[in-house]
Write a protein that holds these residues in place. Structure first.
Motif, PDB file in Angstrom:
ATOM      1  N   ARG A   8       0.799  -1.484   0.078  1.00  0.00           N
ATOM      2  CA  ARG A   8       0.031   0.056  -0.258  1.00  0.00           C
ATOM      3  C   ARG A   8       0.831   1.265   0.070  1.00  0.00           C
ATOM      4  NH1 ARG A   8      -3.810  -0.093   4.984  1.00  0.00           N
ATOM      5  NH2 ARG A   8      -2.153  -0.705   5.914  1.00  0.00           N
ATOM      6  N   THR A   9       1.911   1.268   0.886  1.00  0.00           N
ATOM      7  CA  THR A   9       2.625   2.434   0.798  1.00  0.00           C
ATOM      8  C   THR A   9       4.440   2.338   0.699  1.00  0.00           C
ATOM      9  OG1 THR A   9       3.189   2.282   3.298  1.00  0.00           O
ATOM     10  CG2 THR A   9       0.978   3.325   2.382  1.00  0.00           C
ATOM     11  N   LEU A  10       4.997   3.496   0.866  1.00  0.00           N
ATOM     12  CA  LEU A  10       6.401   3.228   0.943  1.00  0.00           C
ATOM     13  C   LEU A  10       6.946   2.505   2.017  1.00  0.00           C
ATOM     14  CD1 LEU A  10       8.684   3.761  -1.281  1.00  0.00           C
ATOM     15  CD2 LEU A  10       8.910   6.152  -0.228  1.00  0.00           C
ATOM     16  N   GLY A  11       6.246   2.921   3.075  1.00  0.00           N
ATOM     17  CA  GLY A  11       6.673   2.431   4.318  1.00  0.00           C
ATOM     18  C   GLY A  11       6.498   1.096   4.419  1.00  0.00           C
ATOM     19  N   GLU A  12       5.448   0.475   3.965  1.00  0.00           N
ATOM     20  CA  GLU A  12       5.144  -1.027   4.050  1.00  0.00           C
ATOM     21  C   GLU A  12       6.171  -1.803   2.965  1.00  0.00           C
ATOM     22  OE1 GLU A  12       1.021  -2.049   3.344  1.00  0.00           O
ATOM     23  OE2 GLU A  12       0.133  -0.916   5.225  1.00  0.00           O
ATOM     24  N   ALA A  13       6.675  -1.026   2.051  1.00  0.00           N
ATOM     25  CA  ALA A  13       7.599  -1.605   1.281  1.00  0.00           C
ATOM     26  C   ALA A  13       8.783  -1.843   1.602  1.00  0.00           C
ATOM     27  CB  ALA A  13       7.673  -0.912  -0.208  1.00  0.00           C
ATOM     28  N   THR A  14       9.332  -1.099   2.599  1.00  0.00           N
ATOM     29  CA  THR A  14      10.559  -1.095   3.369  1.00  0.00           C
ATOM     30  C   THR A  14      11.306  -2.383   3.756  1.00  0.00           C
ATOM     31  OG1 THR A  14      10.259   1.331   4.113  1.00  0.00           O
ATOM     32  CG2 THR A  14      11.929  -0.111   5.103  1.00  0.00           C
TER      33      THR A  14
END
Length: 222
Positions: A204-210
């Motif tokens: 969903r987000t860049l943070g979740e992709a980290t």
């Protein structure tokens, strides 16, 4: 335009992370929707049709498709005028700074359908560093979904395409990265997951992709 041929013999096995800008590092969706709706109505075009052709593409390519009877260069200048009217309505995503800190010791860059001065201005305004490599719309003959931009970034970073991880938000960008033989993480910031299934991973987000970025780096960096 610099030929990539002179870099072809210099690639090594080092990993690199490549980011799209709009929809990935910069939250530009609402502002660009206003800009393109305004441009479409200015020419009595259907805003929904115009908008559907904008995602991940250079503005001049969008104009050439939706209004081939118009002077694309002149219309791009008009779009940029409308963009200037938006002022600072292009914030960076909250997670962008922390993600770039995670990869600060790795090779990274951005591949964008925008122009370098505008991109740098928006990143700096959000407290983000200048990318070590920035491939913009003026450096390629063909924009996304053609892989030229991503291949150029890999060459400039002296790494091979298969050692590049791409963070994208649009189908055209995913197609470009896959055509370049790169691994792709898609964010659902501008498109539903059902339209991003060509990516290797979807978050969903860049943070979740980290965590995915960190795991990929751990597996790829020698």
């Amino acid at each position: 335009m610099t030929s990539l041929a002179r870099f072809s013999g210099d690639a090594d096995s080092g990993a690199a992370v490549l980011f799209d800008v709009d929809g990935v590092l910069v939250d530009s969706y609402a502002a660009y929707r206003r800009i393109w709706d305004r441009w479409a109505l200015h020419h009595s075009l259907d805003p929904a049709i115009v908008w559907a052709h904008t995602h991940g593409r250079r503005p001049i390519d969008t104009i050439a498709v939706v209004a081939p009877h118009l002077d694309a260069e002149a219309q791009y200048r008009l779009v940029r005028d409308f963009m200037a009217d938006e002022g600072d309505a292009f914030p960076v995503y909250p997670d962008a700074r922390s993600v770039l800190k995670v990869i600060r010791n790795q090779r990274w860059g951005v591949v964008t359908s925008g122009r370098a001065p505008t991109v740098r201005q928006r990143l700096r305004a959000g407290g983000l560093p200048d990318p070590p490599v920035l491939v913009d719309s003026t450096q390629v003959a063909l924009g996304k979904p053609d892989p030229e931009g991503y291949l150029r970034a890999a060459a400039l970073l002296r790494t091979s395409p298969q050692h590049c991880l791409v963070i994208e938000d649009a189908p055209a960008g995913i197609e470009a990265a896959r055509a370049a033989r790169m691994t792709v993480i898609a964010l659902t910031t501008t498109h539903p997951a059902a339209q991003l299934t060509a990516a290797h991973h979807i978050t969903r987000t860049l943070g979740e992709a980290t965590p995915l970025i960190e795991n990929w780096l751990d597996a790829t960096v020698p």
